[in-house]
Write an enzyme that holds these catalytic residues in place. Structure first.
Site, PDB file in Angstrom:
ATOM      1  N   HIS A 112       0.853  -1.185   0.000  1.00 41.00           N
ATOM      2  CA  HIS A 112       0.000   0.000   0.000  1.00 41.00           C
ATOM      3  C   HIS A 112       0.886   1.232   0.000  1.00 41.00           C
ATOM      4  O   HIS A 112       1.951   1.241   0.633  1.00 41.00           O
ATOM      5  CB  HIS A 112      -0.897   0.002   1.250  1.00 41.00           C
ATOM      6  CG  HIS A 112      -1.401   1.363   1.628  1.00 41.00           C
ATOM      7  ND1 HIS A 112      -0.819   2.130   2.632  1.00 41.00           N
ATOM      8  CD2 HIS A 112      -2.423   2.107   1.141  1.00 41.00           C
ATOM      9  CE1 HIS A 112      -1.472   3.265   2.744  1.00 41.00           C
ATOM     10  NE2 HIS A 112      -2.441   3.288   1.862  1.00 41.00           N
ATOM     11  N   GLY A 265     -17.111  10.716  -1.244  1.00 40.78           N
ATOM     12  CA  GLY A 265     -16.221  10.233  -2.292  1.00 40.78           C
ATOM     13  C   GLY A 265     -16.823   9.066  -3.049  1.00 40.78           C
ATOM     14  O   GLY A 265     -17.869   8.515  -2.687  1.00 40.78           O
TER      15      GLY A 265
END
Length: 311
Positions: A112, A265
């Site tokens: 990540h 979002g």
């Protein structure tokens, strides 16, 4: 810190982030060798939008998502103002690149990375701004040489900015990516920083760029070493079980997930970090003296990987 709006170069940051997304996607696609990223541009009703790029069922990567977003609004969500009351009543912008990579081979670790910028403005008041980000590694069958390489590159990214920067943000990463309900780290760590505005805009921007620029150098050599390692049903089964921890962390603790959902979002882009296949089991424990047990006994604990913290 007093900073004028004119000294905050949001378009320069945005240009860098778009270029970083392009560069990372090109490197990952080359390593995969069998597919390319599909692109999905999206708009946010409240303001802004983004560009999501995803690999699904590639030659090396079972799923890889690299997302750019630039969103803005007139008021902050409760998740932000609860900890930063000074943000109330301010207009805001947030932009960043966030990615999560899930390889097929259980010997190749999940990774990540995220780099981001936030600014909140109000008439006749100095802007409130900061940078954040980092990267971390989540192996299922870890190798010490891979972990050492990951942390060596992490330190290399930090070294131009001070001799203690790596140790500070490595510690923060260990503490942030920690599953309290499991009493284990999500993986073997890396770097995590947030609320960075000390030293001026250019200094902080350059540090964020250094973190973003070192991601491929940290990750691709590990994937290249492990992507063709033979494996069977046992390793695949353990990989899917351990992916469950990744899901638990992202849905229970991750601030970015919460912020993205609370600010309206795009849900598909926010949740692209979740692996396509995952398993849970009731009270499963690894057998003693197995590679699976070694993950728990050695690697899911914060430690001084480079042997430098007590130098």
């Amino acid at each position: 810190m007093t900073t004028t709006t004119n000294s905050i170069h949001t378009e320069t940051i945005k240009s860098y982030l778009l270029e970083l997304q392009q560069r990372i996607c090109a490197g990952l696609a080359q390593e995969d060798g069998q597919t390319t990223f599909i692109e999905d541009a999206w708009d946010r009703e409240e303001g802004g939008g983004g560009r999501s790029r995803v690999i699904t069922d590639g030659g090396v990567f079972e799923q890889a998502g690299v997302n750019f977003s630039h969103v803005y609004g007139s008021s902050m969500p409760a998740s932000a103002t609860a900890h930063r009351p000074e943000l109330s009543g301010r207009q805001w912008q947030a932009m960043g690149v966030s990615l999560v990579i899930h390889p097929k081979n259980p010997y190749a670790p999940t990774s990540h990375a995220n780099v981001r910028f936030f600014v909140a403005t109000k008439d006749n008041a100095a802007p409130i701004w900061w940078f954040g980000g980092g990267f971390d590694l989540t192996p299922y069958y870890p190798f010490q040489e891979d972990v050492l390489h990951w942390h060596q590159v992490s330190k290399k990214a930090c070294d131009p900015f001070g001799e203690n920067v790596y140790f500070q943000y490595k510690k923060w990463c260990d503490e942030y990516f920690f599953l309290k309900h499991r009493n284990e780290t999500r993986g073997v760590g890396g770097l995590f920083f947030d609320d960075l505005n000390e030293g001026g805009f250019e200094h902080c921007f350059n540090f964020m760029k250094s973190v973003g620029d070192h991601y491929l150098e940290a990750y691709l050599p590990i994937v290249a070493r492990r992507k063709d390692t033979p494996y069977g049903e046992r390793e695949r089964d353990f990989q899917l079980y351990r992916r469950g921890r990744y899901v638990e962390y992202n849905l229970v603790y991750d601030r970015g997930t919460l912020f993205g959902l609370q600010t309206g979002g795009r849900t598909e882009s926010i949740l692209m970090s979740l692996p396509p296949l995952v398993k849970w089991r009731y009270n499963w424990q690894p057998q003693a003296d197995t590679p699976e047990a070694a993950l728990y006994e050695t690697y899911l604990k914060p430690q001084d990987w480079l042997g430098l913290e007590n130098r």
